[in-house]
Enzyme design. Sequence first.
Site, PDB file in Angstrom:
ATOM      1  N   ARG A 200       5.321 -12.621   9.731  1.00 19.45           N
ATOM      2  CA  ARG A 200       6.033 -11.405   9.365  1.00 19.45           C
ATOM      3  C   ARG A 200       7.362 -11.316  10.094  1.00 19.45           C
ATOM      4  O   ARG A 200       7.566 -11.928  11.136  1.00 19.45           O
ATOM      5  CB  ARG A 200       5.180 -10.154   9.584  1.00 19.45           C
ATOM      6  CG  ARG A 200       4.675  -9.902  10.962  1.00 19.45           C
ATOM      7  CD  ARG A 200       4.019  -8.503  11.079  1.00 19.45           C
ATOM      8  NE  ARG A 200       2.965  -8.270  10.097  1.00 19.45           N
ATOM      9  CZ  ARG A 200       2.887  -7.152   9.347  1.00 19.45           C
ATOM     10  NH1 ARG A 200       3.784  -6.203   9.439  1.00 19.45           N
ATOM     11  NH2 ARG A 200       1.901  -6.977   8.508  1.00 19.45           N
TER      12      ARG A 200
ATOM     13  N   GLU B  24       0.871  -1.161   0.000  1.00 20.09           N
ATOM     14  CA  GLU B  24       0.000   0.000   0.000  1.00 20.09           C
ATOM     15  C   GLU B  24       0.917   1.223   0.000  1.00 20.09           C
ATOM     16  O   GLU B  24       1.802   1.333   0.852  1.00 20.09           O
ATOM     17  CB  GLU B  24      -0.885   0.006   1.261  1.00 20.09           C
ATOM     18  CG  GLU B  24      -1.912   1.112   1.202  1.00 20.09           C
ATOM     19  CD  GLU B  24      -2.732   1.260   2.478  1.00 20.09           C
ATOM     20  OE1 GLU B  24      -2.618   0.417   3.383  1.00 20.09           O
ATOM     21  OE2 GLU B  24      -3.496   2.250   2.544  1.00 20.09           O
TER      22      GLU B  24
ATOM     23  N   LYS C 119       4.577   0.675   9.200  1.00 21.33           N
ATOM     24  CA  LYS C 119       4.705   1.957   8.508  1.00 21.33           C
ATOM     25  C   LYS C 119       4.065   3.081   9.310  1.00 21.33           C
ATOM     26  O   LYS C 119       4.539   4.205   9.295  1.00 21.33           O
ATOM     27  CB  LYS C 119       4.029   1.869   7.128  1.00 21.33           C
ATOM     28  CG  LYS C 119       4.912   1.268   6.068  1.00 21.33           C
ATOM     29  CD  LYS C 119       4.193   1.183   4.740  1.00 21.33           C
ATOM     30  CE  LYS C 119       3.237   0.029   4.699  1.00 21.33           C
ATOM     31  NZ  LYS C 119       2.544  -0.131   3.433  1.00 21.33           N
TER      32      LYS C 119
HETATM   33  P1  ATP Z   1       2.828  -2.212   7.737  1.00 23.36           P
HETATM   34  O1  ATP Z   1       2.082  -2.798   8.888  1.00 23.36           O
HETATM   35  O2  ATP Z   1       4.271  -2.031   7.966  1.00 23.36           O
HETATM   36  O3  ATP Z   1       2.160  -0.992   7.169  1.00 23.36           O
HETATM   37  P2  ATP Z   1       1.553  -3.699   5.771  1.00 23.36           P
HETATM   38  O4  ATP Z   1       1.381  -5.172   5.802  1.00 23.36           O
HETATM   39  O5  ATP Z   1       0.359  -2.860   6.061  1.00 23.36           O
HETATM   40  O6  ATP Z   1       2.758  -3.336   6.639  1.00 23.36           O
HETATM   41  P3  ATP Z   1       1.690  -3.468   2.964  1.00 23.36           P
HETATM   42  O7  ATP Z   1       2.139  -2.302   2.161  1.00 23.36           O
HETATM   43  O8  ATP Z   1       0.279  -3.845   2.924  1.00 23.36           O
HETATM   44  O9  ATP Z   1       2.160  -3.185   4.431  1.00 23.36           O
HETATM   45  O10 ATP Z   1       2.609  -4.726   2.672  1.00 23.36           O
HETATM   46  C1  ATP Z   1       2.955  -5.194   1.409  1.00 23.36           C
HETATM   47  C2  ATP Z   1       3.379  -6.617   1.546  1.00 23.36           C
HETATM   48  O11 ATP Z   1       4.487  -6.739   2.426  1.00 23.36           O
HETATM   49  C3  ATP Z   1       2.248  -7.468   2.117  1.00 23.36           C
HETATM   50  O12 ATP Z   1       2.143  -8.633   1.351  1.00 23.36           O
HETATM   51  C4  ATP Z   1       2.695  -7.746   3.528  1.00 23.36           C
HETATM   52  O13 ATP Z   1       2.247  -8.978   3.961  1.00 23.36           O
HETATM   53  C5  ATP Z   1       4.224  -7.700   3.421  1.00 23.36           C
HETATM   54  N1  ATP Z   1       4.805  -7.304   4.694  1.00 23.36           N
HETATM   55  C6  ATP Z   1       4.582  -6.161   5.375  1.00 23.36           C
HETATM   56  N2  ATP Z   1       5.274  -6.149   6.547  1.00 23.36           N
HETATM   57  C7  ATP Z   1       5.956  -7.316   6.593  1.00 23.36           C
HETATM   58  C8  ATP Z   1       6.858  -7.909   7.546  1.00 23.36           C
HETATM   59  N3  ATP Z   1       7.190  -7.292   8.683  1.00 23.36           N
HETATM   60  N4  ATP Z   1       7.371  -9.125   7.264  1.00 23.36           N
HETATM   61  C9  ATP Z   1       7.064  -9.741   6.121  1.00 23.36           C
HETATM   62  N5  ATP Z   1       6.225  -9.252   5.185  1.00 23.36           N
HETATM   63  C10 ATP Z   1       5.672  -8.050   5.412  1.00 23.36           C
HETATM   64 MG    MG Z   2      -1.110  -1.773   5.654  1.00 22.34          MG
END
Ligand code: ATP
Ligand code: MG
Length: 552
Positions: free
Chosen positions: A259, A34, A269
Amino acid sequence: MENKSNSSNFIKHIVAEDIKSGKHDEIVTRFPPEPNGYLHIGHAKSIVLNFELADEFKGRTNLRFDDTNPLKEDVEYVESIKEDVKWLGYDWDGLFFASNYFDEMYERAVLLIKKGLAYVEDLSQEEIRAYRGTLTEPGKESPSRTRSVEENLDLFERMKNGEFKNGEKVLRAKIDMASPNINLRDPVIYRISHATHHNTGDKWCIYPMYTFAHPLEDAIEGVTHSICTLEFEDQRPFYDWVIEHCEMEATPRQYEFARLNLTNTVMSKRKLKLLVDENIVDGWDDPRMPTISGLRRKGYTPDAIRNFCREIGVARAFSTVDEQMLEHFIREDLKLKAPRTMAVLKPLKVVITNYPEGQVEMLDAEINPENEEMGTRQIPFSREIYIEQDDFMVDPPKKYFRLFPGNEVRLKHAYFIKCEEVIKDEEGNVIELRCTYDPETKSGTGFTGRKVKGTLHWVEATNAKEAEFRLYEPLILDDAGDEGEDKSFLEKINPNSLEVLKGYIEPNMGEAKPNDKFQFFRHGYFNVDKKHTTAEKVVFNRIVSLKSSFKL
Ligand code: ATP
Ligand code: MG
């Protein structure tokens, strides 16, 4: 790409089986960030997994921006994400935006309404929550649930046309208010948001919810294996429900993995954005941030990050990885690549009283003893040099082998020197040392007359270049930083996470360019900072010190 690990993981097994059984001819994965922040090392884990999985089975990987929330997303983030994925060394096959599918998503929602599988809800957010029930109690059906198809079609169209305010209505899937899986209790699939979207502008004022949009995005692109993190496990039944009832041609399957969490940092983020917005760090690329851009600015290489991600592997069990493991991989990567040189971070002037005044001699020094091909460099030596303040004590404890009054030490690549006199200022601070050197002891001449225990680094004073050194400590003082969604981690910020020192480097490093990497003898690996380095002043970020107690 070099150094690829052959290690297997459970997702690889699934893919291999799917190819063998003929379920898929080609596998398609995607990395779906995102664009609401910069990528972090956790994203790198997902990037490495998705791209290398497709690569290994000769499939394809898309970069898809999951931009269904107009309020938080921004083109700045889109550009930084593209840059980071490329820098890590991956080329996407398709570059897509979820927002490009808004028309199709709308059509699929209309299809659900026509099939009696979706309805427009009048209840407020709070009421919806109250009606939803709990883990132990079933939910309650909303009065809106019995609306006719015609009325739902009319209301949904009017939602689209902007006739209602934010929150006044939502569209819900009609599944089962008594389902043991709360995610199936008529989840919201469309909401009203009168906001300008970074891609579609003001075309839409209704936006699909992530859990509805994501399976559609995967299906539209023909993704075969949709890999996400474990918190989406309970959403999988809804993911499959959407694919089935929206009559999507392709049937992607969702697989979850744990994760990545690292010690002494926060990873979400949202929390990282808070650090930026509160000016606790100097931007998303601050070298203390676990972002890809922060790690890059600190001096990490794509190889180090990729090798780290391969080593931690992919599993379903929750774990927190020691950040020292990440450090291990940058040391490994730079060991043979980084030129060795000397830098004095906290200078103390030393005058060598028996060395001829005005004379400067050039000494030979190897650039990397572990990689002889890198050759040698020339370093000046004269009557005045700088050593490290920490390498001298007036009154040392036992087994102190560095400089103290009357003691003799070796200067790396040069001579033995002996401390003869200590000069202090009026407050009693040591400001200069007077030493003598022994010409017989010149490095490289095979002198064996006597031994000394300490070897110090130094820089010749009249030719030295001034430089700034930035030393980093963890940003968060303990490992609890990533738990919970509140701001309390801000109380655990390490007030001493950055130390700025002004000292000297060898003059032969004059042309150091941003992102050049060096090993400073006894200090560790350093990277030329791209933000603060100017024509007049080189600024170095310490990437990592030389030693660690960490064993892989
Ligand atoms: P955040 O909580 O940091 O905002 P998010 O999952 O909301 O992370 P996205 O932009 O939706 O962020 O993530 C893109 C991809 O990266 C998704 O497939 C998510 O599962 C993966 N991802 C995000 N954070 C991690 C992590 N700490 N370890 C492994 N994969 C991750
Ligand atoms: Mg997110």
